[in-house]
Write a protein that holds these residues in place. Structure first.
Motif: not given
Lengths: 713, 346
Positions: A193-199, A426-429, A451-457
């Motif tokens: 869900f978070y990393v693999d953009k090609e997926l 992401p807090e719950v995760v 990795a690709d999530n500004d909010y989590a960043d």
């Protein structure tokens, strides 16, 4: 930690400062220290890892202090390992991953983590130059994270690592594989869900694959497709006619509903109509079974490729898929309306096959009946009802619906994790990871989240005053580093994580290094290597000084001096030299010559003149030469010794007065030397003058008496 | 030798401090002796017999009183010394009933025994307490330890190696390398401070090796990535092979402690003709910064492994010199197979 000797049996009981906690709730650990009572003092300090050092001391007996020490212990230090036996309720993942295995994962993840951090720092420098806001804007960043994620994923267990059996059991429904762990399952979920953009375009199919790998982990109580099939497998050995058994058809529909097409086709071939003797009178029936099997194996799947052994036809693009899907659906409904069903005499086969067709046609009622867990129902929706579901919102909505239909009690954290992901929270995760998978998981998965999530960043990296000014990321890294420090094998990898913590990491790293045991030289060298790597020269110097003191105190003077020299500890070396100087001046006996000679050798000549060391070196040379002269009894050697005595020592103003007498004593030996006199008139006069000066000095009050034989003067 | 070397890491559920090849026969398969301890269990130090194909399941174990600090294997006897100063001997067939030991203490060594080697009249032991002993067979299965020297703490030894039946070399902290001759009254007959990197006058010696065909040359490994050779014929001029700051232009091979050195018979010296007498033969080393490499005089070093963790110990199989086993800090051992044997092994 407060502690006091208890009255009963000499056990030492730790107690907390709060009286509310009943003493019975505290774990009481009796310590066998073997020191007879009374015990006057107890010292407690942390040693490395989970070791607690408890020192029990008796009151010192006033009259016979040193003499009795050898017979009766004055005290003892006991090491108590707090890690063993005391159940650590850190994380449930420990249950399925044992300690040694967890340590293997911890070691293995260090290089990947370090590489990613150094890449991040390099990109951050580049981003600063190009006035970009964050590292994640760089195109290559997510690929770095993906590489990291794959490395860690492989570490957690490799699905394909088991060698394939040469002969496969044709009646085996489920492939024998390495037992999956929920740690790996959780990691893959985050990666998907978070990393693999090609997926992202074929996310639903990826989720179906994930479920196929980890279905067995979902629940222990409610039952899953995996358990259904597993139970049927056990039953299969005793079954003569499979198609008469309800479990056979239930298993088939369950496997089909979650898209395990290879399992379904394989199971259909168990059908009795395939048996040679039955072919003739069950021809239609067999034709129907085979038609369903063909339809199952040609189901269109929107994905770039399929792993070996899996069935279906791949469609890379959406239009291709829609075309294939409509054609396939048409074939399914055509078969459903076929007239051959009437000719099929076997009731259970007819109903079972029709049920399979209904599943393929996306009948919600049949799908709901075929699946057990809400995640299975969720996956079946992707396969047969909404193959184009994209976006977290749609998925989350669907998940909520499935949970309502099939509520289940989450035990392993996977569904909780998925819920957190789908609700874009992401807090719950993070909370689920902390709760269920422990500090290792949290520390390493934060890289995936951001990795690709500004909010989590922002959430992870924002410095928070309520945490003492550190970010959530740093907090979790520090916690993980503490866990690593508590074990005598893993403390060496803690610096990697501490050094990535900008605010408090370095301070803690210094404390960690200074707390390492210094008894073993090899361990000291390992600690010093870490000091070198992290450029903590001061800490290294301190450790060397501490080690030097320890060895010096324990009589290993050579090692002690070595460490002082390495630490450039001028103060202590000068003191040693001073002591040496004073001791040598007090006695002229030859037996301890060897001993101080060794120490002099160790100290070397570069210490400077502070302790009169320069003189001592000359004195040592004279002693050696005197010894040779007396042993060899050759005139030449004796002559050289005399010259050395007069020129280097007696005429030299830096020779301390207290050494005159020992030197004169030695010169007597030379005077007696045969065959010819070695000293000329001037030299003898010099010696006599010195002697006279000494005799006068004896009358002065500040004269210090040397332990000389009385006849010397 | 065209095939690339293959390396395999075996994670183990315990820590390995030292590892050695054991003489193997066709029936037993290839075996390793390893000094192991379980970090989560106190007092779990032991000597274990590990099969090469599955090192995680030891075949036999001999409990030791404390962590092993030295391990050597002669053709018939396996010896281990510990940090509490004891020495343990058992037959190399790992018959634990045959084990005999010399307890640590005032009569033997106090503290870690780092130097241990078989040769001459028996086993020479050199400890950090500055004592040197020769332990030999006293008949009826007993062993007798004879004190050769008591440094009374003035020196601390870190390595010992026999050169001939009467000579051996020792090395330690601050004292460099010493050459002992038992025919000359058990005394040090030659001494060398060594050439140490980083501009320091002295360092710690961790390991010494002496080639059986050139008994006048010691190769020494120690602090600051230092490796030097010491030729007794030119005793005042040790030959630096590697170290920090020895050569300003070149990147040093390793910058931290060199734990062990061994002459590598497998690597052919690049200059065979001149290597007959004056050149130092190729030497393999392992280090705290995870390097396993081969150094040769006036040649570029050849790096075999660069691990993320320390390599504490390694051994070249005497029967099969292309194979190297090493003990890694992170609770694992690695097996390196060099050259053409790589294919037949797999």
């Amino acid at each position: 930690m407060p502690g006091m000797p208890a009255d009963s049996g000499g056990a030492i009981v730790p107690f907390s400062g709060e009286p509310k906690h009943a003493a019975s709730a505290l774990p009481v650990r009796p310590i066998r220290h073997g020191v007879p009572p009374p015990i006057s003092r107890v010292y407690i300090s942390w040693s490395s890892g989970n070791l607690l050092q408890v020192a029990c001391l008796r009151p010192p007996s006033p009259e016979e202090g040193a003499g009795r020490g050898a017979e009766e212990v004055a005290g003892r230090v006991v090491e108590v390992n707090l890690g063993v036996g005391a159940g650590n309720g850190s994380a449930e993942v420990e249950e399925e991953v044992d300690e040694a295995e967890m340590r293997r994962i911890e070691y293995g993840s260090v290089p990947a983590f370090a590489l990613l951090q150094s890449r991040k720092n390099a990109l951050a420098d580049a981003a600063a130059m190009q006035h970009m806001h964050s590292v994640s804007e760089h195109a290559e960043w997510w690929q770095y994270v993906l590489e990291y994620s794959k490395t860690i994923g492989n570490l957690l267990g490799n699905q394909d690592s088991l060698p394939a059996l040469m002969i496969e059991d044709p009646r085996a429904i489920l492939k024998v594989r390495e037992k999956p762990t929920s740690l790996k399952a959780a990691w893959e979920l985050l990666e998907i869900f978070y990393v693999d953009k090609e997926l992202h375009s074929w996310l639903p199919e990826r989720l179906v694959d994930w479920l196929a790998d980890y279905d067995s982990l979902l629940t222990k109580t409610d039952g899953t497709v995996y358990f259904k099939l597993n139970n049927f497998q056990k039953k299969l050995i005793n079954l003569q006619i499979v198609e008469n058994d309800d479990d056979y058809w239930n298993g088939l529909s369950a496997a089909l509903s979650v898209g395990w097409l290879d399992v379904v086709v394989n199971m259909l071939r168990f059908h009795g109509s395939y048996q040679l003797g039955q072919m003739d009178n069950r021809e239609t029936e067999n034709g129907l079974v085979e038609a369903v099997a063909v339809l199952v194996s040609t189901m269109p799947r929107m994905r770039p490729d399929l792993p070996k052994g899996k069935l279906g036809q791949c469609c890379k693009t959406r239009p291709d898929f829609i075309k294939a899907w409509e054609k396939w659906r048409g074939q399914v409904s055509k078969l459903e309306c076929s007239a051959f069903w009437i000719q099929c005499s076997h009731q259970k086969t007819r109903d079972g096959l029709k049920n399979l067709l209904h599943i393929m046609m996306g009948n919600i009622k049949d799908l709901t009946a075929a699946t057990s867990h809400w995640l299975e129902l969720f996956a079946s929706h992707f396969l047969y009802i909404r193959p184009f579901t994209v976006g977290f919102e749609g998925m989350h909505h669907l998940a909520q619906k499935c949970i309502q239909l099939k509520p289940s009690f989450d035990t392993n954290g996977l569904t909780g994790l998925l819920n957190g992901i789908l609700s874009e929270n992401p807090e719950v995760v993070l909370a689920e990871c902390t709760k269920k998978f422990g500090p290792w998981m949290v520390t390493h998965c934060m890289e995936l989240l951001a990795a690709d999530n500004d909010y989590a960043d922002i959430m992870l990296h924002e410095e928070r005053p309520n945490f003492g000014g550190i970010s959530i990321e740093e907090l979790h890294r520090l916690v993980y580093a503490q866990v690593l420090c508590s074990h005598s094998s893993t403390w060496q990898i803690a610096p990697t994580y501490l050094s990535s913590c900008l605010n408090q990491g370095l301070g803690l790293l210094e404390i960690l290094l200074l707390k390492q045991p210094i008894q073993d030289n090899r361990l000291v060298l390992k600690t010093l290597e870490l000091c070198r790597l992290y450029e903590l020269e001061n800490v290294g110097t301190n450790i060397m000084k501490i080690a030097g003191c320890y060895h010096w105190k324990h009589g290993r003077k050579g090692t002690g001096v070595y460490w002082f020299q390495q630490a450039h500890d001028k103060v202590r070396l000068d003191r040693i030299a001073q002591q040496l100087f004073e001791r040598i001046g007090k006695s002229v006996a030859d037996d301890n010559f060897k001993q101080w000679e060794g120490l002099l050798e160790l100290l070397g000549s570069d210490i400077g003149s502070a302790g009169g060391l320069e003189f001592l070196h000359r004195y040592r040379d004279f002693k050696r030469s005197l010894q040779q002269a007396l042993e060899g009894r050759t005139g030449e050697a004796a002559r050289q010794t005399v010259e050395f005595l007069i020129q280097q020592l007696m005429r030299n103003p830096s020779t301390p007065q207290r050494f005159w007498l020992p030197l004169l004593h030695d010169s007597v030996k030379l005077l007696n030397c045969k065959p010819r006199p070695l000293l000329n008139v001037a030299e003898t006069t010099l010696l006599l003058n010195k002697l006279q000066e000494l005799s006068m000095a004896k009358l002065r009050p500040d004269f210090c008496s040397n332990h000389l034989p009385s006849h010397a003067l | 030798m065209a095939d690339p070397p293959s390396f395999r890491r075996h994670p183990l559920p315990f820590s390995i401090d030292l590892v050695r090849w054991l003489p193997s026969s066709a029936s037993s398969g290839r075996l390793l002796a390893a000094a192991v301890h379980d970090p989560s269990v106190p007092a779990s130090s032991r000597l274990s017999l590990l099969p090469l194909h599955d090192p995680a399941s030891p075949l036999a174990s001999l409990p030791l009183p404390s962590r092993p600090t030295a391990l050597r294997c002669s053709p018939s006897v396996l010896a281990a010394a510990t940090s509490s100063g004891s020495l343990h001997l058992l037959s190399s067939s790992f018959d634990t009933d045959s084990a005999v030991s010399v307890p640590g203490g005032a009569g033997f060594h106090v503290g870690p025994v780092r130097g241990l080697d078989c040769g001459g009249e028996g086993w020479v032991t050199a400890g950090e307490d500055g004592r040197v002993h020769v332990v030999s067979d006293g008949g009826d299965g007993r062993v007798v330890a004879r004190r050769v020297w008591d440094g009374k703490g003035m020196s601390g030894y870190g390595a010992a190696r026999w050169a001939s039946s009467a000579e051996f070399a020792t090395g330690g902290a601050g004292c460099g390398v010493q050459w002992w001759d038992r025919r000359k009254g058990d005394a040090v007959v030659a001494q060398c401070k060594g050439v140490w990197g980083r501009g320091v006058a002295t360092g710690m010696v961790h390991s010494i090796d002496i080639h059986p065909s050139r008994k006048h040359v010691c190769v020494v490994g120690g602090s600051s990535g230092t490796i030097f050779a010491w030729d007794l014929r030119w005793a005042q001029q040790p030959i630096p092979l590697s170290g920090v700051g020895l050569d300003e232009t070149a990147q040093p091979l390793c910058e931290s402690e060199v734990w062990e050195v061994l002459f590598d018979n497998y690597t052919q010296s690049s200059d065979i003709i001149s290597s007959v007498s004056t050149r130092i033969l190729p030497v393999m080393l392992c280090s705290e910064d995870g390097i396993l490499a081969i150094v040769e005089q006036d040649e570029r070093p050849l790096e075999l492994l660069a691990e993320p963790c320390a390599i504490n110990s390694f051994d070249i199989d005497p029967q099969n010199p292309s194979d190297v086993v090493c003990a890694l800090e992170w609770e694992s051992i690695g097996v390196l197979t060099r050259g053409r044997d790589a294919m037949s092994e797999e």
